[in-house]
Structure formats: C-alpha cells, structure tokens
Scaffold this active site. Sequence first.
Site, short mmCIF file in Angstrom:
data_model
loop_
_atom_site.label_atom_id
_atom_site.label_comp_id
_atom_site.label_asym_id
_atom_site.label_seq_id
_atom_site.Cartn_x
_atom_site.Cartn_y
_atom_site.Cartn_z
N SER A 5 17.36 2.19 11.99
CA SER A 5 16.96 2.53 13.21
C SER A 5 18.31 2.45 14.16
CB SER A 5 16.04 1.38 13.57
OG SER A 5 14.78 1.73 13.04
N GLU A 6 19.02 1.33 13.59
CA GLU A 6 20.41 1.24 14.33
C GLU A 6 21.55 1.00 13.35
OE1 GLU A 6 18.12 -1.33 14.72
OE2 GLU A 6 16.77 -0.35 16.25
N THR A 7 22.74 1.38 13.54
CA THR A 7 23.92 1.19 13.10
C THR A 7 24.74 0.84 14.39
OG1 THR A 7 23.74 2.57 11.25
CG2 THR A 7 25.77 2.10 11.30
#
Length: 232
Positions: free
Chosen positions: A45-47
């Site tokens: 979902s997030e990096t």
Amino acid sequence: MKLPIFIADAFTARAFCGNPAAVCLLENELENDTYQNIAKEMNLSETAFVRKLSPTDNFTQSSCFGLRWFTPASEVPLFFCFLAQTAIGDTLVQDIQYSPDTRKLLVRLSDSYKRSFLETLKVNTENLPHIENTGKVKGLILTLKGEPGGQTQAFDFYSRYFAPWWDVAEDPVTGSAHTILSSYWSQQLGKKQMRAFQCSRRGGELNIALRPDGRVDVKGAATVVLEGTLMV
C-alpha cells in the site's frame, strides 16, 4: 546501485500483522520513474523513501530527513496523509487519491476492515477546515471494499462523505462523491456496473453504471414521505 530497504508492519507489536509498508533509505535523490518503479515492485500500500538532507546526517540519530511516499500507482502528497490522519487517527489506510477537478480527497481504508467498522468509525471533521484552508480540498470520502460474503454481498463498495468546508459535517447520501468513487472502484474491481452503499446514519443504496464516454449514471429508489398543499 544498492539501496537499503525494509518492510515494516505498522500498528502492531507482532510480525505479519498490522499494515505492511516498505521503507527505502537514500543518500541522494532518485529519478522520478525509479521511485514509482520501486513502489510497483514492492506492491505494498505504501513505500516510503527517506533521504538524508545533509551528507553528515545519520539515519539512526538525525530526525530531519526528506520524505516521499508512493503507492504502487502514484505519489501521495504528505499533506493529504496528514489530513486523513487528522480525520481518522490511526485507522489503517490502503490508498489515498485526490481529484483536483472536484477537490475531493478519497481515502480507502484497509481491506482488513468490515462494513461495521466504517459505519461506527468516529471521524474528526471539526479541525479539517482550519488545517486545509487553501480551497484545494472541499470534501473527504472514506471508502471500503465490499465484503465477499454474508448479508452485504450485494454491494461492491461502501463509503461515507464529509464536507465541513461547506458546513456539512456528514452528508447522508452523496451523488457527486460517487462519480469519483465509481471511477476508482471500476479500475480496482474491473467492473462497469456496481452497487454501492453509503454508510451514514440514514444510509443509502446506489446503482452505478459507467458509460463508454466516461459519464456515470447514478440511480436509486425514492420514497414519498410528505404530501400536502403549499399556500403562497
């Protein structure tokens, strides 16, 4: 080029729980395409990309870094993340999208949540107009993927809508928000026709169809609750 990268499970004290995110440590800026390609490869979902602001900075000691945040699809402005956190606290977020044409911010909650969580979630809208007073955001959409089974099987996605910038703490059922939601969920689910439920206290069911020209048909039932005579 070798870059240190980690996967951290947030909001949990146990591995393989909570919200997984990738964190990449940078000595220098990367090309924009490289940021996005890494985020796609990680497919989380997030990096987050944390960059030293000075060659003398130390990742283990300094608290001042450059930070950029990507989903597999696009970069997320950090201000939008802060705005979402103000409204919903530590609630797990799967994706954040912004519509500049409608000035609406779409926040997709984690797929781990069920409809009942969205229905009972306490949303802090009081401070939002003070935090975002530039006119860039005029509406906040919270949305959640439909559950695969049970009595809610008929709905492809759920939502709630808040517009404190217009003195509307929460709108019961919002047609305009579903023009944004329909485009988003059509891409996510690969569907052109969907059924949606807005999880306000009053609640509302909507039938959505995307036309080939990009227009959206939003339909729903109506019930007459008052009949009378107006004297003027």
